[in-house]
Design a protein around this motif. Sequence first.
Motif, mmCIF file in Angstrom:
data_model
loop_
_atom_site.group_PDB
_atom_site.id
_atom_site.type_symbol
_atom_site.label_atom_id
_atom_site.label_comp_id
_atom_site.label_asym_id
_atom_site.label_seq_id
_atom_site.Cartn_x
_atom_site.Cartn_y
_atom_site.Cartn_z
ATOM 1 N N LEU A 8 0.823 -1.214 0.000
ATOM 2 C CA LEU A 8 0.000 0.000 0.000
ATOM 3 C C LEU A 8 0.859 1.267 0.000
ATOM 4 O O LEU A 8 0.424 2.309 -0.495
ATOM 5 C CB LEU A 8 -0.936 0.000 1.215
ATOM 6 C CG LEU A 8 -1.860 -1.213 1.365
ATOM 7 C CD1 LEU A 8 -2.770 -1.033 2.574
ATOM 8 C CD2 LEU A 8 -2.676 -1.449 0.100
ATOM 9 N N GLU A 9 2.062 1.170 0.523
ATOM 10 C CA GLU A 9 2.937 2.339 0.578
ATOM 11 C C GLU A 9 3.509 2.705 -0.795
ATOM 12 O O GLU A 9 4.139 3.749 -0.948
ATOM 13 C CB GLU A 9 4.067 2.096 1.571
ATOM 14 C CG GLU A 9 3.583 2.016 3.024
ATOM 15 C CD GLU A 9 4.721 1.881 4.013
ATOM 16 O OE1 GLU A 9 5.897 1.854 3.574
ATOM 17 O OE2 GLU A 9 4.452 1.810 5.218
ATOM 18 N N ILE A 11 1.558 3.100 -3.440
ATOM 19 C CA ILE A 11 0.497 3.770 -4.198
ATOM 20 C C ILE A 11 0.814 5.247 -4.370
ATOM 21 O O ILE A 11 1.249 5.918 -3.436
ATOM 22 C CB ILE A 11 -0.864 3.594 -3.486
ATOM 23 C CG1 ILE A 11 -1.278 2.117 -3.498
ATOM 24 C CG2 ILE A 11 -1.945 4.443 -4.149
ATOM 25 C CD1 ILE A 11 -2.502 1.813 -2.659
ATOM 26 N N ASN A 38 0.347 2.230 -10.342
ATOM 27 C CA ASN A 38 -0.074 1.847 -8.995
ATOM 28 C C ASN A 38 -0.056 0.320 -8.868
ATOM 29 O O ASN A 38 -0.215 -0.381 -9.866
ATOM 30 C CB ASN A 38 -1.477 2.382 -8.703
ATOM 31 C CG ASN A 38 -1.486 3.873 -8.433
ATOM 32 O OD1 ASN A 38 -0.710 4.370 -7.615
ATOM 33 N ND2 ASN A 38 -2.345 4.603 -9.126
ATOM 34 N N ASP A 45 -6.710 2.590 -6.704
ATOM 35 C CA ASP A 45 -5.959 2.217 -5.498
ATOM 36 C C ASP A 45 -5.955 3.353 -4.484
ATOM 37 O O ASP A 45 -6.027 3.138 -3.269
ATOM 38 C CB ASP A 45 -4.503 1.880 -5.852
ATOM 39 C CG ASP A 45 -4.371 0.581 -6.619
ATOM 40 O OD1 ASP A 45 -5.400 -0.065 -6.882
ATOM 41 O OD2 ASP A 45 -3.233 0.210 -6.949
ATOM 42 N N ARG A 46 -5.847 4.581 -4.993
ATOM 43 C CA ARG A 46 -5.747 5.751 -4.120
ATOM 44 C C ARG A 46 -6.973 5.887 -3.214
ATOM 45 O O ARG A 46 -6.865 6.013 -1.997
ATOM 46 C CB ARG A 46 -5.597 7.020 -4.977
ATOM 47 C CG ARG A 46 -4.360 7.070 -5.852
ATOM 48 C CD ARG A 46 -4.420 8.284 -6.769
ATOM 49 N NE ARG A 46 -3.296 8.413 -7.671
ATOM 50 C CZ ARG A 46 -2.182 9.094 -7.420
ATOM 51 N NH1 ARG A 46 -2.027 9.691 -6.241
ATOM 52 N NH2 ARG A 46 -1.218 9.183 -8.320
ATOM 53 N N VAL A 49 -7.748 2.942 -0.490
ATOM 54 C CA VAL A 49 -7.058 3.088 0.796
ATOM 55 C C VAL A 49 -7.729 4.172 1.644
ATOM 56 O O VAL A 49 -7.993 3.977 2.835
ATOM 57 C CB VAL A 49 -5.568 3.432 0.595
ATOM 58 C CG1 VAL A 49 -4.907 3.736 1.935
ATOM 59 C CG2 VAL A 49 -4.845 2.279 -0.086
ATOM 60 N N LYS A 50 -8.021 5.295 1.018
ATOM 61 C CA LYS A 50 -8.605 6.423 1.753
ATOM 62 C C LYS A 50 -9.980 6.069 2.329
ATOM 63 O O LYS A 50 -10.275 6.366 3.492
ATOM 64 C CB LYS A 50 -8.731 7.629 0.809
ATOM 65 C CG LYS A 50 -9.356 8.881 1.435
ATOM 66 C CD LYS A 50 -8.481 9.452 2.534
ATOM 67 C CE LYS A 50 -9.052 10.759 3.059
ATOM 68 N NZ LYS A 50 -8.302 11.237 4.246
ATOM 69 N N GLU A 53 -9.500 3.573 5.270
ATOM 70 C CA GLU A 53 -8.904 4.206 6.449
ATOM 71 C C GLU A 53 -9.888 5.145 7.146
ATOM 72 O O GLU A 53 -9.953 5.187 8.380
ATOM 73 C CB GLU A 53 -7.634 4.963 6.054
ATOM 74 C CG GLU A 53 -6.473 4.032 5.701
ATOM 75 C CD GLU A 53 -5.214 4.789 5.330
ATOM 76 O OE1 GLU A 53 -5.305 6.026 5.088
ATOM 77 O OE2 GLU A 53 -4.146 4.163 5.285
ATOM 78 N N GLY A 78 -8.369 -2.425 -5.909
ATOM 79 C CA GLY A 78 -7.762 -1.589 -4.877
ATOM 80 C C GLY A 78 -8.204 -2.001 -3.483
ATOM 81 O O GLY A 78 -7.398 -2.102 -2.560
ATOM 82 N N VAL A 82 -6.001 -3.667 -0.080
ATOM 83 C CA VAL A 82 -6.090 -3.169 1.291
ATOM 84 C C VAL A 82 -6.649 -4.254 2.215
ATOM 85 O O VAL A 82 -6.178 -4.432 3.343
ATOM 86 C CB VAL A 82 -6.968 -1.908 1.366
ATOM 87 C CG1 VAL A 82 -6.900 -1.306 2.769
ATOM 88 C CG2 VAL A 82 -6.525 -0.871 0.337
ATOM 89 N N LYS A 86 -4.782 -5.617 5.517
ATOM 90 C CA LYS A 86 -5.387 -5.279 6.799
ATOM 91 C C LYS A 86 -6.259 -6.398 7.384
ATOM 92 O O LYS A 86 -6.799 -6.252 8.483
ATOM 93 C CB LYS A 86 -6.228 -4.005 6.648
ATOM 94 C CG LYS A 86 -5.393 -2.749 6.417
ATOM 95 C CD LYS A 86 -6.279 -1.537 6.189
ATOM 96 C CE LYS A 86 -5.479 -0.256 6.165
ATOM 97 N NZ LYS A 86 -5.088 0.190 7.524
#
Length: 453
Positions: A8-9, A11, A38, A45-46, A49-50, A53, A78, A82, A86
């Motif tokens: 994920l880091e 992306i 990505n 993907d962006r 994650v958002k 989270e 995406g 995640v 997670k």
Amino acid sequence: MDFSNNILETIGNTPLVKLNKIVAEIDALVLAKVETFNPGNSVKDRMAVKMIEDAEADGRLKPGGTIIEGTSGNTGMGLALVAIVKGYKLICVISDKQSKEKMDILRAVGAKVVVCPTDVEPTDPRSYYSVSKRLAEETPNSWYVNQYDNMSNSLAHYEQTGPEIWKQTDGKITHFVVGVGTGGTISGVGKYLKEKNPNIKIWGIDTYGSVFKKYHETGIFDENEIYSYITEGIGEDILPKNVDFSLIDGFTKVTDKDAAVYTRKIALEEAIFVGNSAGACIKGLLQLKEHFKPDDVVVVLFHDSGSRYVGKMFNDDWMRERGFLEENVTKAEDVIKDHIDKELIVVRTEELVSHAIERMRKYKISQIPVVDINGFVGSVDETDLFRSYVADKNVAEKPIKDVMGKPFPIVKLGTPIEEVSKLFTKENDAVLVDLGNGHHHIITKYDIIGSIK
């Protein structure tokens, strides 16, 4: 050592690449934001994650929970990345128009895939919107993402994609062009860029069968504009909350054919292997060329990878079936060249009608030439057989010669397609092509229609 703690880091920070040959007629610098870099190979993907989270932060998504989302495939990918990192389960609800590659990829990364019909109203209980909501209600400890109305979607692009583009162009960007589906990308990026420079123009790419363009221009949600289309990832039959029409300066619509053709052109002319919405964006960009000046800096966003369309836009047979392949069809041989080796299915005069019906079912054909020892002497088609059956329920046990019509006309391989077309009438639904050496092939109305560009 330089490494990421998890996938994920990686992306974001995707490259900006100058386009050359494919935009030669545009008097501006055109740069592509290539989001296929990505890890999930798409811009989604962006926001995946958002959204997760933010849902974790406010308690909507709890440890060990199940993530449920209606997706055209890329958001699902995406979310899957995640979910793996997670420790969540994932159910993706997808429409049947999406490519098989997308469905296979989602299953490969552990998602459960539920396929729904495309040609239904959003409120229909079978639609992928409705099924997603129902599954969320029925599944314990689950969270329905709803990327269309989840504002973390556009926020991800406001916080990440917009600033990246501004920095990469050194603030010189004058136009941003992007396909619009959920609206997250155009609204998030558009908001950031207009805050930096209100003169930057934001253009959305829409597709025929979608409501966006007319709604933006008139404020009218016209249900007559809604119909099934092939282009993936852009256009909608709803108005997602993430689409902020006040930030968008205009839309242009691109046909399914143009989107598919230009998707292939990008690969062949720029060596960038990207997906269907990128083709739509490039054709839309060319349709807007009068808006660009020599000193302008135009950024177009390429959403996803071409690997998800190998069985569709990058498949000659798929393109040809829809009349999208740009081939020059001038003679009879051009129509049949891709299936010229197929055996001609015939029925003999003394065979029974039931044999012809069985052959039609087996080979999924509607017309069959009739032969005897001297050659072609007649023809049968499904319409005539149906009429005969209505008149006489015992017709299936009668010989073909009792119900056959006139033999199909025969043409040579080099016969112009215009002459072949004239042979089709209300009484005649097929033409035979003489291949030589006693072999023939059949051309139907469907074949002629399929060759029309």
